[in-house]
Scaffold this motif. Structure first.
Motif, short mmCIF file in Angstrom:
data_model
loop_
_atom_site.label_atom_id
_atom_site.label_comp_id
_atom_site.label_asym_id
_atom_site.label_seq_id
_atom_site.Cartn_x
_atom_site.Cartn_y
_atom_site.Cartn_z
N THR A 67 10.85 1.50 -5.91
CA THR A 67 10.15 2.65 -6.47
C THR A 67 8.77 2.20 -6.94
OG1 THR A 67 12.25 3.59 -7.22
CG2 THR A 67 10.23 4.47 -8.20
N CYS A 68 7.74 2.82 -6.40
CA CYS A 68 6.37 2.50 -6.76
C CYS A 68 6.11 2.86 -8.23
CB CYS A 68 5.42 3.29 -5.85
SG CYS A 68 3.67 3.06 -6.23
N TRP A 69 5.01 2.31 -8.77
CA TRP A 69 4.60 2.63 -10.13
C TRP A 69 4.40 4.14 -10.31
CZ3 TRP A 69 4.90 -1.21 -13.58
CH2 TRP A 69 4.84 -2.52 -13.10
N CYS A 70 4.07 4.83 -9.21
CA CYS A 70 3.83 6.28 -9.30
C CYS A 70 5.13 7.07 -9.23
CB CYS A 70 2.88 6.71 -8.20
SG CYS A 70 3.59 6.69 -6.54
N GLY A 71 6.25 6.38 -8.94
CA GLY A 71 7.53 7.05 -8.90
C GLY A 71 8.03 7.37 -7.50
N HIS A 74 0.86 -1.19 0.00
CA HIS A 74 0.00 0.00 0.00
C HIS A 74 0.89 1.23 0.00
CE1 HIS A 74 -3.74 2.21 0.55
NE2 HIS A 74 -3.07 2.99 1.38
N CYS A 75 0.93 1.91 -1.13
CA CYS A 75 1.82 3.06 -1.29
C CYS A 75 1.32 4.24 -0.47
CB CYS A 75 1.90 3.43 -2.77
SG CYS A 75 2.96 4.86 -3.08
N SER A 76 2.25 4.90 0.23
CA SER A 76 1.89 6.06 1.05
C SER A 76 1.79 7.33 0.21
CB SER A 76 2.90 6.24 2.18
OG SER A 76 4.19 6.48 1.64
N ALA A 77 2.25 7.26 -1.05
CA ALA A 77 2.23 8.44 -1.91
C ALA A 77 0.97 8.48 -2.77
CB ALA A 77 3.48 8.47 -2.78
N CYS A 78 0.68 7.36 -3.45
CA CYS A 78 -0.49 7.33 -4.33
C CYS A 78 -1.70 6.68 -3.66
CB CYS A 78 -0.16 6.65 -5.65
SG CYS A 78 0.34 4.92 -5.51
N ALA A 79 -1.51 6.15 -2.44
CA ALA A 79 -2.60 5.59 -1.64
C ALA A 79 -3.32 4.44 -2.35
CB ALA A 79 -3.59 6.69 -1.25
N ASP A 86 -3.05 0.13 -3.51
CA ASP A 86 -2.37 -1.15 -3.31
C ASP A 86 -1.71 -1.54 -4.62
OD1 ASP A 86 -3.12 -1.51 -0.64
OD2 ASP A 86 -5.07 -2.29 -1.24
N GLN A 87 -0.38 -1.58 -4.62
CA GLN A 87 0.37 -1.82 -5.86
C GLN A 87 1.09 -3.16 -5.80
OE1 GLN A 87 -0.07 0.18 -8.27
NE2 GLN A 87 0.00 2.32 -7.67
N LEU A 88 1.13 -3.83 -6.93
CA LEU A 88 1.92 -5.05 -7.03
C LEU A 88 3.38 -4.65 -7.26
CD1 LEU A 88 0.05 -7.69 -9.21
CD2 LEU A 88 0.88 -7.95 -6.88
ZN LIG Z 1 2.64 4.87 -5.40
#
Ligand SMILES: [Zn+2]
Length: 53
Positions: free
Chosen positions: A35-39, A5-10, A12-14
């Motif tokens: 690095t999340c999909w959102c960067g 669960h990304c804290s930036a884009c909120a 749940d990312q694989l």
């Molecule tokens: Zn993210």
């Protein structure tokens, strides 16, 4: 891979192993950084899993 669960884009990312940028051992367990999909730089690990439970 695992779900984070990304804290930036909120969202749940694989997260895939190829996205990991580092691994470190802390006093609460093993932590990986990636690095999340959102960067956004994120971290997850056994310590975080226990904290979220
Ligand atoms: Zn993210």
């Amino acid at each position: 891979m695992f779900v984070h669960h990304c804290s930036a884009c909120a969202k749940d990312q694989l997260i895939f192993p190829s996205m990991l940028s580092g691994v470190r051992t802390t006093e609460v367990g093993t932590e990986v950084t990636f690095t999340c999909w959102c960067g956004a730089e994120q971290a997850a690990g056994t310590g975080h899993v226990l904290a979220d439970a």
